[in-house]
Each structure stands twice: as structure tokens, then as C-alpha cells.
Design a protein around this motif. Structure first.
Motif, PDB file in Angstrom:
ATOM      1  N   ILE A   9      30.253  61.600  16.281  1.00 14.31           N
ATOM      2  CA  ILE A   9      30.019  60.161  16.436  1.00 14.31           C
ATOM      3  C   ILE A   9      30.395  59.718  17.845  1.00 14.31           C
ATOM      4  O   ILE A   9      29.692  58.911  18.467  1.00 14.31           O
ATOM      5  N   VAL A  10      31.493  60.259  18.364  1.00 15.71           N
ATOM      6  CA  VAL A  10      31.911  59.895  19.718  1.00 15.71           C
ATOM      7  C   VAL A  10      30.872  60.356  20.730  1.00 15.71           C
ATOM      8  O   VAL A  10      30.494  59.610  21.632  1.00 15.71           O
ATOM      9  N   TRP A  11      30.391  61.592  20.569  1.00 15.21           N
ATOM     10  CA  TRP A  11      29.386  62.095  21.504  1.00 15.21           C
ATOM     11  C   TRP A  11      28.090  61.307  21.406  1.00 15.21           C
ATOM     12  O   TRP A  11      27.427  61.033  22.411  1.00 15.21           O
ATOM     13  N   GLY A  12      27.698  60.915  20.187  1.00 20.11           N
ATOM     14  CA  GLY A  12      26.493  60.101  20.024  1.00 20.11           C
ATOM     15  C   GLY A  12      26.636  58.745  20.679  1.00 20.11           C
ATOM     16  O   GLY A  12      25.705  58.236  21.320  1.00 20.11           O
ATOM     17  N   CYS A  17      25.429  55.124  25.215  1.00 23.85           N
ATOM     18  CA  CYS A  17      25.855  54.299  26.346  1.00 23.85           C
ATOM     19  C   CYS A  17      25.304  54.830  27.667  1.00 23.85           C
ATOM     20  O   CYS A  17      25.058  54.070  28.594  1.00 23.85           O
ATOM     21  N   PHE A  18      25.119  56.139  27.734  1.00 21.84           N
ATOM     22  CA  PHE A  18      24.545  56.736  28.936  1.00 21.84           C
ATOM     23  C   PHE A  18      23.058  56.407  29.055  1.00 21.84           C
ATOM     24  O   PHE A  18      22.550  56.148  30.150  1.00 21.84           O
ATOM     25  N   LEU A  19      22.351  56.385  27.918  1.00 22.62           N
ATOM     26  CA  LEU A  19      20.909  56.144  27.952  1.00 22.62           C
ATOM     27  C   LEU A  19      20.539  54.665  28.025  1.00 22.62           C
ATOM     28  O   LEU A  19      19.430  54.332  28.454  1.00 22.62           O
ATOM     29  N   ALA A  20      21.407  53.782  27.600  1.00 24.92           N
ATOM     30  CA  ALA A  20      21.078  52.356  27.537  1.00 24.92           C
ATOM     31  C   ALA A  20      20.654  51.788  28.894  1.00 24.92           C
ATOM     32  O   ALA A  20      19.631  51.092  28.969  1.00 24.92           O
ATOM     33  N   GLY A  59      12.028  45.022  26.455  1.00 27.61           N
ATOM     34  CA  GLY A  59      13.163  45.781  26.977  1.00 27.61           C
ATOM     35  C   GLY A  59      14.485  45.071  26.764  1.00 27.61           C
ATOM     36  O   GLY A  59      15.489  45.685  26.410  1.00 27.61           O
ATOM     37  N   VAL A  60      14.484  43.761  26.996  1.00 28.72           N
ATOM     38  CA  VAL A  60      15.716  42.989  26.803  1.00 28.72           C
ATOM     39  C   VAL A  60      16.055  42.909  25.327  1.00 28.72           C
ATOM     40  O   VAL A  60      17.223  43.022  24.944  1.00 28.72           O
ATOM     41  N   LYS A  61      15.034  42.745  24.503  1.00 26.18           N
ATOM     42  CA  LYS A  61      15.288  42.703  23.059  1.00 26.18           C
ATOM     43  C   LYS A  61      15.846  44.040  22.566  1.00 26.18           C
ATOM     44  O   LYS A  61      16.769  44.081  21.756  1.00 26.18           O
ATOM     45  N   LEU A  62      15.287  45.137  23.081  1.00 33.61           N
ATOM     46  CA  LEU A  62      15.765  46.465  22.697  1.00 33.61           C
ATOM     47  C   LEU A  62      17.205  46.682  23.163  1.00 33.61           C
ATOM     48  O   LEU A  62      18.036  47.211  22.428  1.00 33.61           O
ATOM     49  N   PHE A  63      17.502  46.242  24.367  1.00 28.90           N
ATOM     50  CA  PHE A  63      18.857  46.374  24.896  1.00 28.90           C
ATOM     51  C   PHE A  63      19.843  45.540  24.071  1.00 28.90           C
ATOM     52  O   PHE A  63      20.946  46.009  23.739  1.00 28.90           O
ATOM     53  N   ALA A  64      19.459  44.313  23.717  1.00 26.82           N
ATOM     54  CA  ALA A  64      20.332  43.469  22.900  1.00 26.82           C
ATOM     55  C   ALA A  64      20.523  44.076  21.514  1.00 26.82           C
ATOM     56  O   ALA A  64      21.632  44.071  20.972  1.00 26.82           O
ATOM     57  N   LEU A  65      19.462  44.617  20.940  1.00 29.35           N
ATOM     58  CA  LEU A  65      19.565  45.272  19.639  1.00 29.35           C
ATOM     59  C   LEU A  65      20.485  46.491  19.716  1.00 29.35           C
ATOM     60  O   LEU A  65      21.301  46.730  18.823  1.00 29.35           O
ATOM     61  N   LEU A  66      20.364  47.246  20.804  1.00 29.41           N
ATOM     62  CA  LEU A  66      21.237  48.402  21.001  1.00 29.41           C
ATOM     63  C   LEU A  66      22.696  47.977  21.101  1.00 29.41           C
ATOM     64  O   LEU A  66      23.580  48.607  20.510  1.00 29.41           O
ATOM     65  N   LEU A  67      22.964  46.899  21.820  1.00 31.22           N
ATOM     66  CA  LEU A  67      24.337  46.387  21.908  1.00 31.22           C
ATOM     67  C   LEU A  67      24.860  45.959  20.549  1.00 31.22           C
ATOM     68  O   LEU A  67      26.022  46.211  20.210  1.00 31.22           O
ATOM     69  N   VAL A  68      24.032  45.310  19.759  1.00 30.71           N
ATOM     70  CA  VAL A  68      24.453  44.876  18.422  1.00 30.71           C
ATOM     71  C   VAL A  68      24.735  46.088  17.535  1.00 30.71           C
ATOM     72  O   VAL A  68      25.736  46.126  16.814  1.00 30.71           O
ATOM     73  N   VAL A  69      23.882  47.091  17.600  1.00 33.58           N
ATOM     74  CA  VAL A  69      24.085  48.296  16.782  1.00 33.58           C
ATOM     75  C   VAL A  69      25.364  49.025  17.197  1.00 33.58           C
ATOM     76  O   VAL A  69      26.170  49.419  16.349  1.00 33.58           O
ATOM     77  N   VAL A  70      25.567  49.195  18.493  1.00 33.46           N
ATOM     78  CA  VAL A  70      26.776  49.874  18.970  1.00 33.46           C
ATOM     79  C   VAL A  70      28.022  49.078  18.591  1.00 33.46           C
ATOM     80  O   VAL A  70      29.033  49.650  18.164  1.00 33.46           O
TER      81      VAL A  70
END
Length: 133
Positions: A9-12, A17-20, A59-70
């Protein structure tokens, strides 16, 4: 600390965070964001709350969704770790209680041995054996 990092989980999370930022840059949204260092004189005279902050690009929506998921995963991991800590504390308390009960039973058994009027050598060997354990 390094042993804690060796978890899938930590590596994922670190990989995400590296790919975002690359996904954010690849979407082209990074050119439309107002950076603090690139604010010109026009924006300095305007009210910050009147700026257009809403971006409807994917792209912004995807980034915001990624932040919410993380963030959700981080909160879930925190509560999971809290639950595990509580379970471990309960186990430690049970073990300590069992150890106290065993010590009390051992002391009671040693005290009752004197009531049996055993030979001194037998009594000494029994008490020595129980004290070693």
C-alpha cells in the motif's frame, strides 16, 4: 522506518504521488493554472476571490479526484491502524492479567505446600523447581 516502507500500500501510494504531477502536466491544465510567481500587475490589483478558480478540464477533474481518493485511503489507513493498535492493547492487557493470575496462583500453591508437612529436601526441590519456571 525503512521496514515500514516495505508494504504494497505504501509503494502504491508513493507511485501514485509520483505519477500525479505527470498526469496533471500531460493534460495541459498546468498552463492554465495561476501560479503565485507569475501573477502580474493586473492580478495584484484585483480581489483574489474574484478570480476564476473553477476549471472544467478533464485533467483538473482527474487530479482532484486523485487527491480525494488518496486522502480517503490515507484516512482509512489511519483508522485501520488505530483499530489494530486498540486490538493489540487489548491482547497485551489480557496477557498481563493472565500473568498476574498465574503469579497469584503460584504464590498460593507455594504457601499451601507448607501445610503438607513434607520432608525439607522434597519441599526445597519443589520450591526451587517452581521458582525457576
Amino acid at each position: 522506518m525503512l521496514k515500514k516502507l516495505d508494504h504494497p500500500i505504501v509503494w502504491g501510494t508513493l507511485f501514485g504521488c509520483f505519477l500525479a504531477p505527470f498526469g496533471f502536466a500531460a493534460s495541459g491544465a498546468s498552463h492554465r493554472v495561476v501560479y503565485a510567481g507569475s501573477v502580474n500587475a493586473v492580478h495584484q490589483r484585483e480581489n483574489v476571490f474574484e478570480w476564476e478558480w473553477g476549471h472544467s478540464t478533464p485533467g483538473v477533474k482527474l487530479f482532484a479526484l486523485l487527491l480525494v481518493v488518496v486522502g480517503t485511503v490515507a484516512v482509512a489507513l489511519f483508522f485501520w491502524q488505530l483499530r489494530l493498535t486498540r486490538q493489540c492493547m487489548r491482547d497485551v492487557e489480557r496477557a498481563a492479567k493472565a500473568l498476574r493470575e498465574t503469579a497469584n496462583e503460584k504464590a498460593t500453591a507455594l504457601a499451601q505446600l507448607t501445610d503438607y508437612h513434607l520432608e525439607p529436601e522434597v519441599l526445597t526441590s519443589i520450591t526451587d523447581t517452581l521458582n525457576e519456571a
